[in-house]
Write a protein that holds these residues in place. Structure first.
Motif, PDB file in Angstrom:
ATOM      1  N   ALA A  54      -3.946   8.535  11.342  1.00  0.00           N
ATOM      2  CA  ALA A  54      -2.498   8.531  11.541  1.00  0.00           C
ATOM      3  C   ALA A  54      -1.685   8.205  10.277  1.00  0.00           C
ATOM      4  CB  ALA A  54      -2.127   7.583  12.676  1.00  0.00           C
ATOM      5  N   PRO A  55      -2.008   7.131   9.522  1.00  0.00           N
ATOM      6  CA  PRO A  55      -1.212   6.882   8.310  1.00  0.00           C
ATOM      7  C   PRO A  55      -1.280   8.034   7.304  1.00  0.00           C
ATOM      8  CG  PRO A  55      -2.440   4.923   8.927  1.00  0.00           C
ATOM      9  CD  PRO A  55      -2.955   6.039   9.782  1.00  0.00           C
ATOM     10  N   GLN A  56      -2.442   8.700   7.237  1.00  0.00           N
ATOM     11  CA  GLN A  56      -2.566   9.854   6.351  1.00  0.00           C
ATOM     12  C   GLN A  56      -1.688  11.002   6.833  1.00  0.00           C
ATOM     13  OE1 GLN A  56      -4.295  10.188   3.476  1.00  0.00           O
ATOM     14  NE2 GLN A  56      -3.576  12.293   3.227  1.00  0.00           N
ATOM     15  N   ALA A  57      -1.590  11.167   8.150  1.00  0.00           N
ATOM     16  CA  ALA A  57      -0.734  12.207   8.708  1.00  0.00           C
ATOM     17  C   ALA A  57       0.736  11.938   8.382  1.00  0.00           C
ATOM     18  CB  ALA A  57      -0.936  12.302  10.217  1.00  0.00           C
ATOM     19  N   VAL A  58       1.132  10.667   8.424  1.00  0.00           N
ATOM     20  CA  VAL A  58       2.497  10.276   8.042  1.00  0.00           C
ATOM     21  C   VAL A  58       2.751  10.656   6.584  1.00  0.00           C
ATOM     22  CG1 VAL A  58       3.992   8.290   7.595  1.00  0.00           C
ATOM     23  CG2 VAL A  58       2.724   8.442   9.754  1.00  0.00           C
ATOM     24  N   TYR A  59       1.796  10.342   5.720  1.00  0.00           N
ATOM     25  CA  TYR A  59       1.935  10.684   4.296  1.00  0.00           C
ATOM     26  C   TYR A  59       1.983  12.202   4.108  1.00  0.00           C
ATOM     27  CZ  TYR A  59       1.074  10.762  -0.737  1.00  0.00           C
ATOM     28  OH  TYR A  59       1.173  10.977  -2.090  1.00  0.00           O
ATOM     29  N   ARG A  60       1.203  12.944   4.875  1.00  0.00           N
ATOM     30  CA  ARG A  60       1.153  14.406   4.754  1.00  0.00           C
ATOM     31  C   ARG A  60       2.510  15.031   5.049  1.00  0.00           C
ATOM     32  NH1 ARG A  60      -2.382  15.414   8.603  1.00  0.00           N
ATOM     33  NH2 ARG A  60      -4.113  14.947   7.218  1.00  0.00           N
ATOM     34  N   LEU A  61       3.162  14.560   6.120  1.00  0.00           N
ATOM     35  CA  LEU A  61       4.478  15.102   6.455  1.00  0.00           C
ATOM     36  C   LEU A  61       5.494  14.755   5.373  1.00  0.00           C
ATOM     37  CD1 LEU A  61       6.391  16.568   8.323  1.00  0.00           C
ATOM     38  CD2 LEU A  61       6.624  14.479   9.671  1.00  0.00           C
ATOM     39  N   TYR A  62       5.412  13.548   4.844  1.00  0.00           N
ATOM     40  CA  TYR A  62       6.283  13.144   3.734  1.00  0.00           C
ATOM     41  C   TYR A  62       6.110  14.102   2.557  1.00  0.00           C
ATOM     42  CZ  TYR A  62       7.181  10.558  -0.626  1.00  0.00           C
ATOM     43  OH  TYR A  62       7.562  10.187  -1.895  1.00  0.00           O
ATOM     44  N   GLN A  63       4.855  14.444   2.231  1.00  0.00           N
ATOM     45  CA  GLN A  63       4.573  15.366   1.127  1.00  0.00           C
ATOM     46  C   GLN A  63       5.329  16.675   1.279  1.00  0.00           C
ATOM     47  OE1 GLN A  63       0.199  15.566   1.360  1.00  0.00           O
ATOM     48  NE2 GLN A  63       0.205  15.118  -0.815  1.00  0.00           N
ATOM     49  N   GLU A  64       5.383  17.156   2.507  1.00  0.00           N
ATOM     50  CA  GLU A  64       5.984  18.466   2.746  1.00  0.00           C
ATOM     51  C   GLU A  64       7.497  18.429   2.805  1.00  0.00           C
ATOM     52  OE1 GLU A  64       4.388  21.209   2.659  1.00  0.00           O
ATOM     53  OE2 GLU A  64       2.377  20.336   2.583  1.00  0.00           O
ATOM     54  N   ARG A  65       8.072  17.242   2.895  1.00  0.00           N
ATOM     55  CA  ARG A  65       9.516  17.129   3.077  1.00  0.00           C
ATOM     56  C   ARG A  65      10.272  16.763   1.808  1.00  0.00           C
ATOM     57  NH1 ARG A  65      11.444  19.231   7.743  1.00  0.00           N
ATOM     58  NH2 ARG A  65      13.177  17.774   7.639  1.00  0.00           N
ATOM     59  N   VAL A  66       9.548  16.364   0.754  1.00  0.00           N
ATOM     60  CA  VAL A  66      10.223  15.933  -0.467  1.00  0.00           C
ATOM     61  C   VAL A  66       9.768  16.796  -1.637  1.00  0.00           C
ATOM     62  CG1 VAL A  66      10.450  13.567   0.370  1.00  0.00           C
ATOM     63  CG2 VAL A  66       8.479  14.189  -1.029  1.00  0.00           C
TER      64      VAL A  66
END
Length: 269
Positions: free
Chosen positions: A148-160
């Motif tokens: 889950a924390p990696q998934a949170v980071y993954r979405l952040y990667q795609e949004r910035v």
């Protein structure tokens, strides 16, 4: 990245968050929701009542017509840990399911990597097997385990458009808090605390943050990512701002609340 029709679950001790891909665009068109898990069915990440857990999943699948769909899922965060390969013995490696989570901004991404000091996310294989068996019995096709924390980071990667070298993920749910630090796109340290408090006490974030800093090298972060489902996330935000001089990223809008950042991130892998 998940394809149209695929589904994703984030499983915690208290609930299942879900997302269904309704088109092939990144983080767009997801149908999201959640169902509660009664107390006692999952404790500290371990399924205590397999029959009741299976009934909850089966009902969710039937109500949404998901029979036969491909499923990516996470286990409760306390079961995931960072594993340093060079310290392992062969028998230890065989008991783990390695979750390959390399990030696109890691300098080694797509290249031959030296695994002598590689940190990877992993779950113990018997934990994966117990969840996978029950999910498959509920008529979905569990094909991939995520963190889950990696998934949170993954979405952040795609949004910035710009990602600093040092990033802190604060993932605060009603049943637990996980802080994970990233360096150049790779998770380098993670720590989990079980949570039971329903109200926020001043200084609580600082207490856990200080504990986390004591055990790892990074003391300055270029970005903090905040996600979770606690009712007091705004109080956490305020205290982060008071203690860390770094910008804070919080995903969410009028259609998709912040707490679904994890399961949308799972659907993007």
């Amino acid at each position: 990245m998940g394809r149209k029709g695929d589904i994703s679950f984030v499983i915690t001790n208290r609930l299942i968050r879900y997302a269904e891909r309704r088109n092939n665009l990144k983080s767009v068109g997801d149908h999201v929701g959640e169902v509660e898990i009664p107390l006692g069915i999952i404790e500290k990440g371990i399924i205590k009542d397999e029959q009741e857990f299976k009934l909850i999943i089966t009902d969710l699948v039937q109500r949404n017509n998901w029979e036969g769909r491909k499923l990516a899922f996470t286990l409760p965060s306390e079961l995931a840990h960072l594993y340093q390969l060079y310290k392992s013995k062969v028998k230890d490696r065989e008991s783990l399911l390695i979750v390959n989570q390399w990030s696109r901004d890691n300098p080694s991404y797509g290249k031959q990597r030296d695994t002598s000091s590689l940190l990877v996310y992993s779950y113990y294989l018997h934990h994966i097997q117990s969840y996978t068996a029950l999910l498959n019995q509920s008529k979905v096709r569990a094909i991939r385990a995520d963190v889950a924390p990696q998934a949170v980071y993954r979405l952040y990667q795609e949004r910035v458009s710009y990602i600093p070298s040092d990033v802190l993920v604060v993932y605060w749910n009603k049943d637990g808090l996980t802080m994970t630090t990233y360096y150049l796109g790779q998770a380098v340290y993670t720590k989990h605390w079980d949570m039971e408090d329903k109200t926020y006490l001043p200084g609580l974030f600082k207490k856990y943050y200080t504990e986390m800093l004591f055990n790892q090298e990074t003391i300055a972060f270029g970005q903090v990512i905040l996600s979770g489902d606690v009712d007091y996330l705004s109080e956490v935000y305020t205290e982060i701002r008071e203690n860390i001089r770094s910008p804070i990223y919080v995903y969410g809008n009028q259609f998709i609340p912040t707490k679904f950042m994890d399961v949308i991130g799972v659907s993007m892998w």
